[in-house]
Design a protein around this motif. Structure first.
Motif, mmCIF file in Angstrom:
data_model
loop_
_atom_site.group_PDB
_atom_site.id
_atom_site.type_symbol
_atom_site.label_atom_id
_atom_site.label_comp_id
_atom_site.label_asym_id
_atom_site.label_seq_id
_atom_site.Cartn_x
_atom_site.Cartn_y
_atom_site.Cartn_z
ATOM 1 N N ALA A 228 83.919 -32.580 13.555
ATOM 2 C CA ALA A 228 84.559 -32.711 14.860
ATOM 3 C C ALA A 228 84.138 -31.527 15.718
ATOM 4 O O ALA A 228 84.026 -30.407 15.233
ATOM 5 C CB ALA A 228 86.077 -32.738 14.695
ATOM 6 N N GLY A 229 83.871 -31.795 16.993
ATOM 7 C CA GLY A 229 83.458 -30.727 17.886
ATOM 8 C C GLY A 229 81.971 -30.447 17.847
ATOM 9 O O GLY A 229 81.524 -29.434 18.386
ATOM 10 N N ALA A 230 81.192 -31.333 17.213
ATOM 11 C CA ALA A 230 79.752 -31.116 17.108
ATOM 12 C C ALA A 230 79.003 -32.430 17.280
ATOM 13 O O ALA A 230 79.561 -33.507 17.081
ATOM 14 C CB ALA A 230 79.399 -30.486 15.757
ATOM 15 N N ILE A 231 77.731 -32.326 17.652
ATOM 16 C CA ILE A 231 76.842 -33.476 17.718
ATOM 17 C C ILE A 231 75.988 -33.492 16.460
ATOM 18 O O ILE A 231 75.303 -32.506 16.156
ATOM 19 C CB ILE A 231 75.930 -33.422 18.954
ATOM 20 C CG1 ILE A 231 76.752 -33.456 20.249
ATOM 21 C CG2 ILE A 231 74.931 -34.578 18.940
ATOM 22 C CD1 ILE A 231 75.914 -33.260 21.509
ATOM 23 N N SER A 232 76.039 -34.587 15.716
ATOM 24 C CA SER A 232 75.217 -34.758 14.519
ATOM 25 C C SER A 232 74.179 -35.829 14.794
ATOM 26 O O SER A 232 74.518 -36.937 15.222
ATOM 27 C CB SER A 232 76.084 -35.167 13.323
ATOM 28 O OG SER A 232 77.018 -34.156 13.002
ATOM 29 N N ALA A 233 72.914 -35.508 14.566
ATOM 30 C CA ALA A 233 71.825 -36.441 14.833
ATOM 31 C C ALA A 233 71.269 -36.991 13.525
ATOM 32 O O ALA A 233 71.026 -36.238 12.578
ATOM 33 C CB ALA A 233 70.719 -35.752 15.619
ATOM 34 N N LEU A 234 71.077 -38.312 13.488
ATOM 35 C CA LEU A 234 70.379 -38.962 12.389
ATOM 36 C C LEU A 234 68.967 -39.249 12.863
ATOM 37 O O LEU A 234 68.772 -39.955 13.854
ATOM 38 C CB LEU A 234 71.062 -40.271 11.993
ATOM 39 C CG LEU A 234 72.525 -40.187 11.525
ATOM 40 C CD1 LEU A 234 73.049 -41.582 11.199
ATOM 41 C CD2 LEU A 234 72.661 -39.271 10.314
ATOM 42 N N VAL A 235 67.979 -38.689 12.187
ATOM 43 C CA VAL A 235 66.588 -38.871 12.584
ATOM 44 C C VAL A 235 65.773 -39.324 11.383
ATOM 45 O O VAL A 235 66.192 -39.200 10.238
ATOM 46 C CB VAL A 235 65.991 -37.571 13.174
ATOM 47 C CG1 VAL A 235 66.801 -37.094 14.376
ATOM 48 C CG2 VAL A 235 65.923 -36.474 12.116
ATOM 49 N N GLY A 236 64.587 -39.836 11.666
ATOM 50 C CA GLY A 236 63.698 -40.306 10.614
ATOM 51 C C GLY A 236 62.810 -41.410 11.139
ATOM 52 O O GLY A 236 62.997 -41.904 12.255
ATOM 53 N N PRO A 237 61.832 -41.830 10.360
ATOM 54 C CA PRO A 237 60.897 -42.863 10.820
ATOM 55 C C PRO A 237 61.550 -44.230 10.945
ATOM 56 O O PRO A 237 62.683 -44.440 10.489
ATOM 57 C CB PRO A 237 59.813 -42.859 9.729
ATOM 58 C CG PRO A 237 60.497 -42.319 8.521
ATOM 59 C CD PRO A 237 61.506 -41.330 9.014
ATOM 60 N N ASN A 238 60.846 -45.156 11.550
ATOM 61 C CA ASN A 238 61.335 -46.525 11.677
ATOM 62 C C ASN A 238 61.623 -47.108 10.301
ATOM 63 O O ASN A 238 60.862 -46.897 9.352
ATOM 64 C CB ASN A 238 60.298 -47.403 12.381
ATOM 65 C CG ASN A 238 60.093 -47.012 13.828
ATOM 66 O OD1 ASN A 238 60.964 -46.423 14.446
ATOM 67 N ND2 ASN A 238 58.927 -47.333 14.364
ATOM 68 N N GLY A 239 62.728 -47.850 10.205
ATOM 69 C CA GLY A 239 63.068 -48.498 8.952
ATOM 70 C C GLY A 239 63.653 -47.588 7.905
ATOM 71 O O GLY A 239 63.808 -47.994 6.742
ATOM 72 N N ALA A 240 64.010 -46.352 8.272
ATOM 73 C CA ALA A 240 64.530 -45.395 7.297
ATOM 74 C C ALA A 240 65.943 -45.718 6.853
ATOM 75 O O ALA A 240 66.377 -45.306 5.779
ATOM 76 C CB ALA A 240 64.481 -43.978 7.879
ATOM 77 N N GLY A 241 66.714 -46.440 7.701
ATOM 78 C CA GLY A 241 68.095 -46.764 7.372
ATOM 79 C C GLY A 241 69.113 -46.095 8.264
ATOM 80 O O GLY A 241 70.320 -46.203 8.024
ATOM 81 N N LYS A 242 68.664 -45.435 9.323
ATOM 82 C CA LYS A 242 69.565 -44.683 10.194
ATOM 83 C C LYS A 242 70.576 -45.587 10.882
ATOM 84 O O LYS A 242 71.796 -45.342 10.829
ATOM 85 C CB LYS A 242 68.760 -43.921 11.255
ATOM 86 C CG LYS A 242 67.642 -43.066 10.715
ATOM 87 C CD LYS A 242 66.851 -42.389 11.815
ATOM 88 C CE LYS A 242 66.144 -43.356 12.744
ATOM 89 N NZ LYS A 242 65.100 -44.163 12.070
#
Length: 284
Positions: free
Chosen positions: A31-45
């Motif tokens: 809470a209070g933060a930005i969390s980014a999910l990154v990775g190549p296409n099709g990774a499951g993000k």
């Protein structure tokens, strides 16, 4: 707002007949933060994001504080978590303000029509598209529909916001505007989890980054700590340079690379599932 983190422990997600994410555990999405999910296409993000929202089936522990999301029905989960898809359908006959009013009314069933209209107008203004309030969504561009979807998400005021590639159809100005809104949501104490393909944008705005490849968590932590030339070669298969420019992480891709990804084991040193972690919560 009660301070509680989003925790994912030993999570497996299936989409149709395929296992997209298998037995993965993450550090808390704070809470209070930005969390980014990154990775190549099709990774499951995106599939992982949809699992948190309850739109696809999953096993394992998905909790906000001590509340297990899997114990809630769809309406109960929707009050805590709001998922914004990559794009709104183009053939919607409703006006922008009607769609945002409906989103507010669903999350506040006791609200009157005047209150719903007022909150919808504020959300559209906050998204920078007040002038589009009475335009049918079917007449809007892809980027404008994206901003309407953003207003729909904001007006609900959940504990956690889940954004799936919210900048994909936006120009540079609106990309920055959207990221500023996300920062304001995090600063107000919300959990913000966002799928982004633009690594430079993710590094600039996120406090916590999780890199996913082939359904596995490869690295996580502060962007400055985990983004490296080796990681870009392993995960994305590119030869790139990484460095700071005026205090901001910059990535310059030079060519393709060919290296084998070795995913690290996950789950060690993580908090017990469905327990509120102690201590202050703050963005960067």
């Amino acid at each position: 707002m009660i301070d509680a983190d989003l925790m994912l422990d030993n999570v497996t997600v299936r989409y149709r007949s395929r296992e997209v994410i298998r037995n993965q555990s993450f550090l808390p999405f704070k809470a209070g933060a930005i969390s980014a999910l990154v990775g190549p296409n099709g990774a499951g993000k995106s599939t992982l994001l949809r699992a948190i929202a309850g739109l696809v089936s999953s096993t394992g522990e998905l909790c906000i504080g001590s509340t297990s999301l899997s114990s809630l029905d769809f309406e109960g989960r929707a009050k805590l978590v709001n998922y914004m898809p990559q794009a709104l359908p183009a053939n919607v006959a409703m006006t922008a303000i009607d769609s945002v009013t409906a989103a507010y009314a669903i999350s506040r069933r006791s609200a009157g029509s005047q209150e719903a209209n007022t909150q919808a107008a504020r959300a559209l203004s906050r998204a920078g598209i007040a002038e589009l309030a009475f335009e049918p969504i079917s007449r809007l561009s892809g980027g404008q529909r994206q901003m309407v979807a953003f207003a729909q998400a904001m007006v609900r005021e959940p504990k956690a916001y889940l954004f799936d590639e919210p900048t994909s159809a936006l120009d540079l100005h609106h990309q920055v505007a959207v990221m500023r809104i996300m920062r304001s949501l995090a600063d107000a104490g919300h959990i913000v989890v966002v799928v982004l393909h633009d690594l430079a944008l993710a590094a600039r705005w996120s406090d916590h980054m999780a890199v996913i490849s082939g359904g596995s968590l490869v690295a996580e932590g502060r962007p400055d700590d985990i983004i490296s030339e080796r990681l870009l070669a392993d995960v994305y298969g590119v030869d790139a340079s990484v460095g700071l420019w005026h205090g901001t992480l910059q990535i310059a891709v030079k060519d393709l690379a060919s290296t084998r990804l070795v995913a690290r084991p996950t789950g060690a040193g993580r908090p017990e599932p469905c327990r509120e972690a102690e201590g202050p919560r703050s963005g960067r």
